[in-house]
Write a protein that holds these residues in place. Structure first.
Motif, PDB file in Angstrom:
ATOM      1  N   ARG A  84     -20.679 -23.638  26.746  1.00  4.27           N
ATOM      2  CA  ARG A  84     -21.932 -23.128  27.454  1.00  4.27           C
ATOM      3  C   ARG A  84     -21.819 -22.386  28.823  1.00  4.27           C
ATOM      4  NH1 ARG A  84     -27.624 -24.273  27.255  1.00  4.27           N
ATOM      5  NH2 ARG A  84     -28.501 -23.900  29.366  1.00  4.27           N
ATOM      6  N   LEU A  85     -20.789 -22.727  29.527  1.00  2.00           N
ATOM      7  CA  LEU A  85     -20.433 -21.924  30.576  1.00  2.00           C
ATOM      8  C   LEU A  85     -20.094 -20.678  30.073  1.00  2.00           C
ATOM      9  CD1 LEU A  85     -20.072 -21.723  33.721  1.00  2.00           C
ATOM     10  CD2 LEU A  85     -17.624 -22.515  33.560  1.00  2.00           C
ATOM     11  N   TYR A  86     -19.119 -20.666  29.200  1.00  2.00           N
ATOM     12  CA  TYR A  86     -18.681 -19.209  28.966  1.00  2.00           C
ATOM     13  C   TYR A  86     -19.802 -18.375  28.478  1.00  2.00           C
ATOM     14  CZ  TYR A  86     -14.288 -21.839  28.433  1.00  2.00           C
ATOM     15  OH  TYR A  86     -13.164 -22.476  28.739  1.00  2.00           O
ATOM     16  N   ARG A  87     -20.849 -19.037  27.770  1.00  2.00           N
ATOM     17  CA  ARG A  87     -21.870 -18.165  27.255  1.00  2.00           C
ATOM     18  C   ARG A  87     -22.777 -17.676  28.189  1.00  2.00           C
ATOM     19  NH1 ARG A  87     -21.167 -22.402  23.475  1.00  2.00           N
ATOM     20  NH2 ARG A  87     -22.804 -23.556  24.159  1.00  2.00           N
ATOM     21  N   GLN A  88     -22.848 -18.560  29.487  1.00  2.00           N
ATOM     22  CA  GLN A  88     -23.795 -18.130  30.464  1.00  2.00           C
ATOM     23  C   GLN A  88     -23.029 -17.098  31.343  1.00  2.00           C
ATOM     24  OE1 GLN A  88     -26.491 -19.845  31.936  1.00  2.00           O
ATOM     25  NE2 GLN A  88     -26.698 -20.699  29.686  1.00  2.00           N
ATOM     26  N   ILE A  89     -21.655 -17.085  31.527  1.00  2.00           N
ATOM     27  CA  ILE A  89     -20.875 -15.982  31.821  1.00  2.00           C
ATOM     28  C   ILE A  89     -20.978 -14.842  31.084  1.00  2.00           C
ATOM     29  CG2 ILE A  89     -18.655 -14.977  32.306  1.00  2.00           C
ATOM     30  CD1 ILE A  89     -17.659 -18.106  33.082  1.00  2.00           C
ATOM     31  N   LEU A  90     -21.093 -14.767  29.886  1.00  2.00           N
ATOM     32  CA  LEU A  90     -21.572 -13.576  29.164  1.00  2.00           C
ATOM     33  C   LEU A  90     -22.669 -13.014  29.274  1.00  2.00           C
ATOM     34  CD1 LEU A  90     -20.134 -14.622  25.432  1.00  2.00           C
ATOM     35  CD2 LEU A  90     -18.987 -12.841  27.175  1.00  2.00           C
ATOM     36  N   LEU A  91     -23.515 -13.776  29.524  1.00  2.00           N
ATOM     37  CA  LEU A  91     -25.077 -13.295  29.947  1.00  2.00           C
ATOM     38  C   LEU A  91     -25.253 -12.969  31.351  1.00  2.00           C
ATOM     39  CD1 LEU A  91     -27.161 -15.954  27.762  1.00  2.00           C
ATOM     40  CD2 LEU A  91     -26.614 -13.871  27.082  1.00  2.00           C
ATOM     41  N   TYR A  92     -24.965 -13.825  32.074  1.00  2.00           N
ATOM     42  CA  TYR A  92     -25.117 -13.487  33.540  1.00  2.00           C
ATOM     43  C   TYR A  92     -24.002 -13.151  34.494  1.00  2.00           C
ATOM     44  CZ  TYR A  92     -29.127 -15.775  31.763  1.00  2.00           C
ATOM     45  OH  TYR A  92     -30.292 -16.384  30.894  1.00  2.00           O
ATOM     46  N   GLY A  93     -22.645 -12.936  33.896  1.00  2.00           N
ATOM     47  CA  GLY A  93     -21.677 -12.725  34.763  1.00  2.00           C
ATOM     48  C   GLY A  93     -21.152 -13.888  35.717  1.00  2.00           C
ATOM     49  N   SER A  94     -20.739 -13.250  36.917  1.00  2.00           N
ATOM     50  CA  SER A  94     -20.411 -14.209  38.178  1.00  2.00           C
ATOM     51  C   SER A  94     -21.598 -14.895  38.703  1.00  2.00           C
ATOM     52  CB  SER A  94     -19.702 -13.374  39.092  1.00  2.00           C
ATOM     53  OG  SER A  94     -20.423 -12.528  39.661  1.00  2.00           O
ATOM     54  N   LYS A  95     -22.643 -14.418  38.392  1.00  2.00           N
ATOM     55  CA  LYS A  95     -23.814 -15.494  38.905  1.00  2.00           C
ATOM     56  C   LYS A  95     -23.799 -17.155  38.139  1.00  2.00           C
ATOM     57  CE  LYS A  95     -26.870 -11.548  39.115  1.00  2.00           C
ATOM     58  NZ  LYS A  95     -27.890 -10.842  38.529  1.00  2.00           N
ATOM     59  N   ALA A  96     -23.328 -16.783  36.972  1.00  2.00           N
ATOM     60  CA  ALA A  96     -23.326 -18.303  36.248  1.00  2.00           C
ATOM     61  C   ALA A  96     -22.187 -19.027  37.030  1.00  2.00           C
ATOM     62  CB  ALA A  96     -22.779 -17.956  34.771  1.00  2.00           C
ATOM     63  N   LEU A  97     -21.344 -18.536  37.613  1.00  2.00           N
ATOM     64  CA  LEU A  97     -20.400 -19.597  38.599  1.00  2.00           C
ATOM     65  C   LEU A  97     -20.843 -20.145  39.623  1.00  2.00           C
ATOM     66  CD1 LEU A  97     -17.415 -16.899  37.732  1.00  2.00           C
ATOM     67  CD2 LEU A  97     -17.796 -19.034  36.606  1.00  2.00           C
ATOM     68  N   ASP A  98     -21.989 -19.391  40.221  1.00  2.00           N
ATOM     69  CA  ASP A  98     -22.550 -19.849  41.679  1.00  2.00           C
ATOM     70  C   ASP A  98     -22.753 -21.504  41.271  1.00  2.00           C
ATOM     71  OD1 ASP A  98     -24.240 -20.683  43.788  1.00  2.00           O
ATOM     72  OD2 ASP A  98     -25.275 -18.804  43.483  1.00  2.00           O
ATOM     73  N   PRO A  99     -22.267 -22.339  42.237  1.00  2.00           N
ATOM     74  CA  PRO A  99     -22.636 -23.662  42.097  1.00  2.00           C
ATOM     75  C   PRO A  99     -23.951 -24.160  41.857  1.00  2.00           C
ATOM     76  CG  PRO A  99     -21.008 -23.398  43.737  1.00  2.00           C
ATOM     77  CD  PRO A  99     -21.651 -22.200  43.443  1.00  2.00           C
ATOM     78  N   SER A 100     -24.946 -23.364  42.635  1.00  2.00           N
ATOM     79  CA  SER A 100     -26.344 -23.818  42.604  1.00  2.00           C
ATOM     80  C   SER A 100     -26.909 -23.218  41.274  1.00  2.00           C
ATOM     81  CB  SER A 100     -27.141 -22.759  43.649  1.00  2.00           C
ATOM     82  OG  SER A 100     -27.003 -21.517  43.682  1.00  2.00           O
TER      83      SER A 100
END
Length: 187
Positions: A84-100
């Motif tokens: 799921r995290l990889y798909r979030q990165i595909l959609l939102y880029g580095s914003k998906a890595l923000d802990p919040s």
């Protein structure tokens, strides 16, 4: 519309992507071509990639997806997108890595309506036989188990169209074309 064709190695992402590209006239962005050389060498040695190994690759593919979205272009992208995290990165880029904005916090917006994941799924033994039979690919068949081990199948809220690989590529393509028509008629 951007379709991200996803699934474990050997499930048929490239075959379906090439078929759909021909049928729909959409460009195909083959995810394997965006891997850094170090990733290719690691997989060729039979070593599974880590999240850190995948990050630059996923961010490059995010850029491809964003360029298509900004230009309102139709396109196909192949990418394993196992977690799921990889798909979030595909959609939102580095914003998906923000802990919040971790998936547990649900602070990311809903999946954009113009990006859909085509999830190719099937039996381990069938896919492993395909991988053993294929030639000229750097991904070793003995890495397949590691991909199944980390696979987090996408949920409905991720804009997913599941496709069973027991079907022919042509059958899956018809379902995708029907899906595209249905989406275009609802907008």
């Amino acid at each position: 519309m951007i379709y991200v064709i996803m699934g474990v190695s050997g499930c048929g992402k490239s075959a379906l992507g090439a078929f759909l590209s021909e049928k729909l006239g959409w460009p195909l962005h083959e995810g394997d071509h965006f891997h850094p050389q170090g990733n290719i060498e690691k997989m060729a040695r039979g070593e599974p990639l880590t999240d850190q190994d995948r990050l630059p690759w996923l961010l490059k593919l995010h850029d491809v997806i964003e360029r298509g979205r900004r230009s309102r272009s139709d396109a196909l992208v192949t990418c394993s997108a196992l977690k799921r995290l990889y798909r979030q990165i595909l959609l939102y880029g580095s914003k998906a890595l923000d802990p919040s904005s971790s998936p547990d916090h649900n602070s990311l917006p809903p999946a954009p309506p113009d990006v859909f994941f085509l999830f190719l799924h099937g039996d381990y033994d069938v896919i492993q036989q395909r991988m053993v039979a294929r030639r000229g690919h750097y991904m070793k068949a003995d890495l397949l188990r590691s991909q199944f081990d980390v696979l987090e199948p996408p949920s409905a809220e991720e804009n997913v169209l599941p496709l069973a690989i027991s079907r022919s590529v042509a059958d899956m393509a018809v379902e995708v074309q029907t899906h595209t028509v249905r989406l275009n008629s609802s907008t």
